[in-house]
Design an enzyme around this catalytic site. Structure first.
Site, short mmCIF file in Angstrom:
data_model
loop_
_atom_site.label_atom_id
_atom_site.label_comp_id
_atom_site.label_asym_id
_atom_site.label_seq_id
_atom_site.Cartn_x
_atom_site.Cartn_y
_atom_site.Cartn_z
N SER A 1 63.66 -9.45 -39.52
CA SER A 1 63.92 -7.94 -39.08
C SER A 1 63.31 -7.83 -37.61
CB SER A 1 63.01 -7.09 -39.91
OG SER A 1 63.41 -6.96 -41.11
N1 SAM Z 1 60.40 -9.46 -43.52
C1 SAM Z 1 61.09 -10.70 -43.69
C2 SAM Z 1 60.71 -11.57 -42.33
O1 SAM Z 1 59.81 -11.06 -41.69
O2 SAM Z 1 61.38 -12.39 -42.17
C3 SAM Z 1 62.72 -10.28 -43.43
C4 SAM Z 1 63.22 -9.82 -44.47
S1 SAM Z 1 65.06 -9.59 -44.60
C5 SAM Z 1 65.43 -8.46 -43.80
C6 SAM Z 1 65.32 -9.07 -46.41
C7 SAM Z 1 64.99 -10.25 -47.34
O3 SAM Z 1 64.78 -9.51 -48.63
C8 SAM Z 1 65.94 -11.52 -47.36
O4 SAM Z 1 64.90 -12.60 -47.36
C9 SAM Z 1 66.49 -11.25 -49.12
O5 SAM Z 1 66.69 -12.43 -49.55
C10 SAM Z 1 65.48 -10.59 -49.79
N2 SAM Z 1 65.60 -9.90 -50.95
C11 SAM Z 1 66.69 -8.93 -51.25
N3 SAM Z 1 66.69 -8.66 -52.46
C12 SAM Z 1 65.40 -9.15 -53.09
C13 SAM Z 1 65.07 -8.81 -54.09
N4 SAM Z 1 65.65 -8.24 -55.37
N5 SAM Z 1 63.78 -9.62 -54.52
C14 SAM Z 1 63.29 -10.42 -53.62
N6 SAM Z 1 63.84 -10.53 -52.29
C15 SAM Z 1 64.95 -9.73 -51.92
#
Ligand code: SAM
Length: 229
Positions: free
Chosen positions: A69
């Protein structure tokens, strides 16, 4: 001067600019958040070919159709948790591990869950190399939370849910704070919930746009990830 020293100085200058122009000039004033983000090597959390863009005001691809993000979104969510160093923190969506590192610096223990195992494993390896010993990892659907280790003083979910997953709310300790994006793709609100003795207090912190939270208490699988964050 070696080339690597020069490169480090360039990143350090970019970090300073990120703090001043993207965070301080907006509404980020939590000293801990600013201090940690001013020294964390964010460029290590993105693919090599994107390192020169790591400190820019945008999300970046990290593989598997996911993103790290943009810095302001991460600072804003962390600031909303108002961490003091004592907290047990649950994070859903480890992604690159950058936000995880910020949380591990500002709280006591972090429990982080990523549904895409290769992404989570990569973050775990990097965070291990960087010396973090207060992070616990799981690779599964994080919308269920991590009940055995709860309740949590702070919960952050880093992907957009249709609504705040109720399993996460249940795992929030009294006095605890939960932050994350909820709403339709492209028109989410950043939601902050606080659990008090008398119940849950809900605030909206403004508009945002994150990749979808996929799982039992999120969106069904098959929903495409968009470029957001
Ligand atoms: N905060 C992270 C970073 O610093 O890189 C970025 C997060 S990214 C915007 C969202 C993440 O949420 C992705 O890696 C995605 O695979 C994960 N995600 C989506 N649904 C999820 C779930 N039900 N459980 C765990 N992770 C999930």
């Amino acid at each position: 001067m070696t080339p690597s020293t020069t490169t480090q100085q360039i990143f350090s200058g970019q970090r300073r600019k990120m703090i001043e122009e993207q965070l301080v000039e907006r509404d980020i004033n939590h000293l801990g958040v600013l201090e940690v983000m001013s020294r964390l090597p964010r460029h290590l959390f993105v693919p090599d070919y994107l390192q020169h863009k790591a400190y820019g005001e945008h999300p970046l691809p990290i593989g598997h159709h996911q993103t790290i993000s943009h810095p302001y979104a991460q600072a804003r969510m962390t600031q909303a948790l108002n961490l003091t160093g004592e907290e047990r923190i649950l994070e859903i969506g480890t992604g690159s591990g950058y936000q995880t590192a910020v949380l591990a610096e500002l709280g006591a223990q972090v429990f982080t869950i990523e549904r895409i195992k290769p992404l989570g494993q990569k973050a775990k390896t990097l965070l291990g190399h960087l010396g973090y010993t207060n992070i616990n990892y799981r690779f599964c659907d994080g919308t269920y939370g991590w009940r055995d280790m709860g309740p949590y003083d702070a919960i952050l979910f880093a992907a957009g849910a249709p609504e705040v997953p109720k399993a996460l709310v249940e795992q929030l300790a009294t006095g605890g704070r939960l932050v994350g994006p909820a709403g339709e793709n492209g028109s989410q609100k950043l939601i902050l919930l606080t659990r008090t003795e008398s119940g849950i207090h809900r605030e909206e912190l403004g508009d945002c746009n994150f990749v979808p939270l996929i799982g039992k208490f999120g969106w069904p699988t098959g929903r495409g990830a968009d470029v957001a964050g």
